[in-house]
Motif scaffolding. Structure first.
Motif, mmCIF file in Angstrom:
data_model
loop_
_atom_site.group_PDB
_atom_site.id
_atom_site.type_symbol
_atom_site.label_atom_id
_atom_site.label_comp_id
_atom_site.label_asym_id
_atom_site.label_seq_id
_atom_site.Cartn_x
_atom_site.Cartn_y
_atom_site.Cartn_z
ATOM 1 N N MET A 1 34.486 31.077 33.740
ATOM 2 C CA MET A 1 35.976 30.863 34.111
ATOM 3 C C MET A 1 36.675 30.687 32.928
ATOM 4 O O MET A 1 37.929 31.175 32.787
ATOM 5 N N ALA A 2 36.433 29.785 31.991
ATOM 6 C CA ALA A 2 37.048 29.540 30.717
ATOM 7 C C ALA A 2 37.237 30.867 29.984
ATOM 8 O O ALA A 2 38.381 31.085 29.432
ATOM 9 N N ARG A 3 36.227 32.028 29.520
ATOM 10 C CA ARG A 3 36.485 33.052 29.102
ATOM 11 C C ARG A 3 37.290 34.036 29.549
ATOM 12 O O ARG A 3 38.194 34.604 29.145
ATOM 13 N N ALA A 4 37.004 34.137 31.137
ATOM 14 C CA ALA A 4 38.059 34.873 31.921
ATOM 15 C C ALA A 4 39.508 34.357 31.823
ATOM 16 O O ALA A 4 40.456 35.049 31.567
ATOM 17 N N THR A 5 39.850 33.216 31.795
ATOM 18 C CA THR A 5 41.144 32.722 31.600
ATOM 19 C C THR A 5 41.688 32.719 30.148
ATOM 20 O O THR A 5 42.852 32.966 30.149
ATOM 21 N N GLY A 6 40.679 32.887 29.420
ATOM 22 C CA GLY A 6 41.321 33.259 27.821
ATOM 23 C C GLY A 6 42.034 34.827 27.615
ATOM 24 O O GLY A 6 42.460 34.998 26.631
ATOM 25 N N VAL A 7 41.494 35.475 28.629
ATOM 26 C CA VAL A 7 42.322 36.795 28.418
ATOM 27 C C VAL A 7 43.378 36.962 28.797
ATOM 28 O O VAL A 7 44.470 37.598 28.024
ATOM 29 N N PHE A 8 44.043 36.517 30.005
ATOM 30 C CA PHE A 8 45.414 36.727 30.653
ATOM 31 C C PHE A 8 46.006 35.335 31.036
ATOM 32 O O PHE A 8 47.266 35.260 31.036
ATOM 33 N N GLY A 9 45.166 34.391 31.012
ATOM 34 C CA GLY A 9 45.678 33.094 31.522
ATOM 35 C C GLY A 9 44.930 32.765 32.726
ATOM 36 O O GLY A 9 44.118 33.641 33.195
ATOM 37 N N ALA A 10 45.353 31.526 33.475
ATOM 38 C CA ALA A 10 44.571 31.304 34.758
ATOM 39 C C ALA A 10 44.828 32.455 35.831
ATOM 40 O O ALA A 10 45.671 32.754 35.875
ATOM 41 N N PRO A 11 43.797 32.809 36.364
ATOM 42 C CA PRO A 11 43.741 33.767 37.258
ATOM 43 C C PRO A 11 44.493 33.149 38.718
ATOM 44 O O PRO A 11 44.209 32.194 39.059
ATOM 45 N N ASP A 12 45.532 34.231 39.408
ATOM 46 C CA ASP A 12 45.785 33.800 40.695
ATOM 47 C C ASP A 12 45.062 33.936 41.704
ATOM 48 O O ASP A 12 45.069 33.143 42.838
ATOM 49 N N VAL A 13 44.077 34.905 41.706
ATOM 50 C CA VAL A 13 43.137 35.167 42.723
ATOM 51 C C VAL A 13 41.572 35.500 42.101
ATOM 52 O O VAL A 13 41.564 35.727 40.853
ATOM 53 N N LEU A 14 40.699 35.083 43.016
ATOM 54 C CA LEU A 14 39.427 35.130 42.736
ATOM 55 C C LEU A 14 38.700 35.915 43.749
ATOM 56 O O LEU A 14 38.806 35.641 44.757
ATOM 57 N N ILE A 15 38.117 37.027 43.147
ATOM 58 C CA ILE A 15 37.220 38.031 44.384
ATOM 59 C C ILE A 15 35.880 38.005 44.127
ATOM 60 O O ILE A 15 35.292 38.307 42.791
ATOM 61 N N ASN A 16 35.144 37.191 44.680
ATOM 62 C CA ASN A 16 33.736 36.957 44.221
ATOM 63 C C ASN A 16 33.042 38.209 45.155
ATOM 64 O O ASN A 16 32.722 38.008 46.361
ATOM 65 N N ASN A 17 32.639 39.399 44.328
ATOM 66 C CA ASN A 17 32.263 40.451 45.002
ATOM 67 C C ASN A 17 30.705 40.663 44.573
ATOM 68 O O ASN A 17 30.227 41.584 45.423
ATOM 69 N N ALA A 18 30.598 40.093 43.404
ATOM 70 C CA ALA A 18 29.241 40.691 43.015
ATOM 71 C C ALA A 18 27.908 40.073 43.846
ATOM 72 O O ALA A 18 28.132 38.937 44.383
ATOM 73 N N GLY A 19 26.891 40.995 44.118
ATOM 74 C CA GLY A 19 25.934 40.689 44.900
ATOM 75 C C GLY A 19 24.864 41.610 44.842
ATOM 76 O O GLY A 19 24.891 42.425 44.135
ATOM 77 N N ARG A 20 23.658 41.525 45.283
ATOM 78 C CA ARG A 20 22.495 42.146 45.468
ATOM 79 C C ARG A 20 21.710 41.986 46.729
ATOM 80 O O ARG A 20 22.200 41.252 47.610
ATOM 81 N N HIS A 21 21.212 43.424 47.063
ATOM 82 C CA HIS A 21 20.530 43.400 48.418
ATOM 83 C C HIS A 21 18.958 43.183 48.149
ATOM 84 O O HIS A 21 18.676 43.522 47.066
ATOM 85 N N LEU A 22 18.226 42.992 49.359
ATOM 86 C CA LEU A 22 16.739 42.930 48.824
ATOM 87 C C LEU A 22 16.179 43.666 50.580
ATOM 88 O O LEU A 22 16.433 42.735 51.338
ATOM 89 N N LYS A 23 15.657 44.653 50.444
ATOM 90 C CA LYS A 23 15.217 45.358 51.860
ATOM 91 C C LYS A 23 13.802 44.878 52.042
ATOM 92 O O LYS A 23 13.011 45.633 51.378
ATOM 93 N N LYS A 24 13.552 43.752 52.443
ATOM 94 C CA LYS A 24 12.127 43.319 52.677
ATOM 95 C C LYS A 24 12.133 42.248 54.184
ATOM 96 O O LYS A 24 13.191 41.672 54.106
ATOM 97 N N PRO A 25 10.997 42.488 55.000
ATOM 98 C CA PRO A 25 10.891 41.588 55.890
ATOM 99 C C PRO A 25 10.603 40.197 55.268
ATOM 100 O O PRO A 25 10.148 40.135 54.299
ATOM 101 N N ALA A 26 11.072 39.079 56.082
ATOM 102 C CA ALA A 26 10.846 37.812 55.653
ATOM 103 C C ALA A 26 9.506 37.284 55.176
ATOM 104 O O ALA A 26 9.436 36.648 53.875
#
Length: 244
Positions: A66-91
């Motif tokens: 967050m500190a590095r990202a803020t250093g680019v343009f300033g404090a973000p107004d919006v956070l989109i938590n999009n990153a993710g991964r899938h795992l195709k396996k039964p339990a």
């Protein structure tokens, strides 16, 4: 005043569509990801309004990111938590380290960045968090125990953060995409047209959604038109999750 959005995984797939739409709407966008992916398409189209911040969110310190990202343009107004991964396996086939890998990116990273965003903005107030869950956060899916577990937890996290952050004038909502047309789904279903027809038969509109459909939901929940919407898990699935 130009608003700033921080979008994790905003360099490919659904995240890339989100980055493009927010940039088109006039935001400055910081994309966080492990690799550049398709980020260069954003840079060539939008110039310095789009910037990349390299981080492996599954292992990185959220406050440092967050500190590095803020250093680019300033404090973000919006956070989109999009990153993710899938795992195709039964339990019963999921190894502990595989489960941890899904939890670390899909849930722990989201929790950490959301907390860092709140700490950053709580003194000035305002701001919005949009978490990408899934229809798997609303209904069960076969052979996806780890994924379903995390995406269900994202809905709970969204509701809890919505309550806690409201004191600072912040909102937190989730988007739950259904079957979306992407390069990955096209490649997989091209080999199994019968499966595609079965899926389309269970979608009330009879068709897959697009990455732009998901991005539009994110933009709406991030903006002032949704100012009185908080703690919602919004399905973007044409009604699939209602059990048609």
């Amino acid at each position: 005043m130009t608003k700033i959005a921080l979008i994790t995984g905003g360099n490919k797939g659904l995240g890339l569509a989100q980055s493009q739409l927010f940039l088109e709407d006039g935001y400055r966008v910081v994309v966080v990801g492990r690799t550049l992916g398709d980020f260069e398409t954003l840079g060539s189209q939008f110039g310095d309004a789009a910037r990349f911040c390299e981080a492996d969110l599954a292992t990185a310190d959220a406050d440092e990111v967050m500190a590095r990202a803020t250093g680019v343009f300033g404090a973000p107004d919006v956070l989109i938590n999009n990153a993710g991964r899938h795992l195709k396996k039964p339990a019963w086939e999921v190894a502990p380290d595989e489960f941890d890998a899904v939890v670390n990116l899909n849930l722990k990273a989201m929790f950490g960045l959301s907390a860092a965003f709140i700490r950053l903005r709580k003194d000035v107030g305002g701001g919005a968090i949009v978490n990408i869950s899934s229809m798997a956060g609303l209904i069960a899916l076969p052979s996806a125990a780890a994924y379903v577990t995390t995406k269900t937890a994202v809905v709970g996290l969204t509701r809890s953060v919505a309550v806690d952050a409201a004191a600072f004038g912040m909102r937190c909502n989730a988007v739950c995409p259904g079957f979306i047309e992407t390069d990955m789904t096209r490649a997989v279903l091209a080999k199994d047209p019968d499966r595609r027809r079965k899926i389309e038969g269970r979608i009330p509109t009879g068709k897959f959604g697009t990455a732009q459909d998901v991005a539009q939901a994110c933009l709406f929940l991030a903006g002032e038109r949704s100012a009185y919407i908080n703690g919602v898990a919004l399905p973007v699935d044409a009604g699939f999750s209602i059990g048609f």
